[in-house]
Design an enzyme around this catalytic site. Sequence first.
Site, PDB file in Angstrom:
ATOM      1  N   LYS A 174       0.842  -1.203   0.000  1.00 36.43           N
ATOM      2  CA  LYS A 174       0.000   0.000   0.000  1.00 36.43           C
ATOM      3  C   LYS A 174       0.874   1.248   0.000  1.00 36.43           C
ATOM      4  CE  LYS A 174      -2.016   2.328   3.377  1.00 36.43           C
ATOM      5  NZ  LYS A 174      -2.006   3.735   2.836  1.00 36.43           N
ATOM      6  N   GLU A 252      10.526   0.651  10.045  1.00 32.84           N
ATOM      7  CA  GLU A 252      11.507   1.724   9.818  1.00 32.84           C
ATOM      8  C   GLU A 252      10.760   3.019  10.067  1.00 32.84           C
ATOM      9  OE1 GLU A 252      13.415   4.578   9.110  1.00 32.84           O
ATOM     10  OE2 GLU A 252      13.001   4.319   6.969  1.00 32.84           O
ATOM     11  N   CYS A 286      14.059  10.507   7.088  1.00 36.57           N
ATOM     12  CA  CYS A 286      14.311  10.098   8.473  1.00 36.57           C
ATOM     13  C   CYS A 286      15.778  10.214   8.848  1.00 36.57           C
ATOM     14  CB  CYS A 286      13.851   8.653   8.689  1.00 36.57           C
ATOM     15  SG  CYS A 286      12.092   8.394   8.447  1.00 36.57           S
ATOM     16  N   GLU A 382      10.727  14.993  15.811  1.00 33.57           N
ATOM     17  CA  GLU A 382      11.059  15.041  14.391  1.00 33.57           C
ATOM     18  C   GLU A 382      10.226  16.101  13.675  1.00 33.57           C
ATOM     19  OE1 GLU A 382      11.996  11.750  10.977  1.00 33.57           O
ATOM     20  OE2 GLU A 382      10.164  11.457  12.128  1.00 33.57           O
TER      21      GLU A 382
END
Length: 478
Positions: A174, A252, A286, A382
């Site tokens: 997906k 991840e 990331c 983040e």
Amino acid sequence: MSTFRNYVNGEFVDAADGRTLQIVDPTTGQAYATSPLSGAADVDAAMASAAGAFETWRDATPSTRQKLLLKIADAVEARADELVDAECRNTGKPRGLTKSEEIGPMVDQIRFFAGAARLLEGKAAGEYMDGMTSIIRREPVGVCAQVAPWNYPMMMAVWKFAPAIAAGNAVVLKPSDTTPASTVLLAEIVGAAIAELELPAGIFNVICGDRETGRLMVEHHTPAMASITGSVRAGIQVAESAAKDVKRVHLELGGKAPVVVFEDADIAEAVEGISVAGFFNAGQDCTAATRVLVHESIHDAFVEALAKAAAETKTGGIDDEDVLYGPLNNANQLAQVSGFIERLPAHAKVEAGGHRVGEVGYFYAPTVVSGLQQDDEIIQNEVFGPVITVQKFTGEDQVVAYANGVDYALASSVWTKDHARAMRMSRHLDFGCVWINTHMQLAAEMPHGGFKKSGYGKDLSSYGFEDYTRIKHVMTAI
């Protein structure tokens, strides 16, 4: 308006109930396409397709798996311009950089996993007990439910399906709800390769949808493994859902990479490397070099040079010249990045940028913020935008504590001419990757993955391949 469709059992199909999502061009903020909003019936169909194909594909020889992946790699290379067009329209990325920085690595990674398919590893067969011979079988895990992110849609699709297929698994993939375009085109490319080799059509399936679609995939009884690249929040939800029937999970997740610059570093070289690694892809990476820790003796000179580099960095449209990055992916992401800057504490100083660019699309200026403290929100969380923060430190013990003092542990870098110091830092930095005098470089042969809330499991490399296999011990009396 363009129309994207699911790819199930070798055919492009709409969602069973006809529901759709609008797909927005982030350079304009306007919808340009629709994609299926897949529900339970669509997930059932895709899982049934994958499960049926797996019964045959699991027994395919390594050479057959390699042949399929090599054919896919050749087709991706041949249709590079189409893939780049789809990716750039959907993400707003600069066309030239997307072709040069993504297509080559994608092709290389697929070919790497084609080779990995023929290099299965395990302990040597032998007599580990008197009168008994043991052998190790390395087998595919089964059907894999995979969810890819919106920051690198087509490359992350490759990171998902290539090792899984190489190991003999069948895939239901997906894409993000905002970026299905290139993944749907990949489905056409992969499907054509499968058909040409007369392999089971259900080896590779793509279903589009939102978070609910992803939840239905992970909770479905068919997959033996769930793999996601996404936020920490999403990863936790996947792990919780998968735990209900003890699925294997590959995560991840986010990052908050420390970039440690010592007093002996070449400031000009460090600034050049860090600014590119911090602003590339609008900082939506990331591993981006967004949290810089600079020795106090060079702090002011470094900040001045970094702010100048930020001011010279350009953001713009797909075909604009000399552009390093395009817009943020969506309106929510623009609001998130803006919010971090708006909530800065009084002791912080915006050295460059700190504002939206233009009134159309989701563009944000290259931003540098100094004067920050370890417990500030923007240090601990983040941002996922073109924002580089700078802190100062006095010595190795302090900078290690600062670097490791976040919940993320994906990537890091050290900038110094002192080899012994670099080796000490690489030992003490609690991150899955430590770069020295560089940042954000990847090789197909080397693993990518983190610790702590950055997740577990590896992408790329033989370690990433092995994550999609299971180990069976077979013992026989002799």
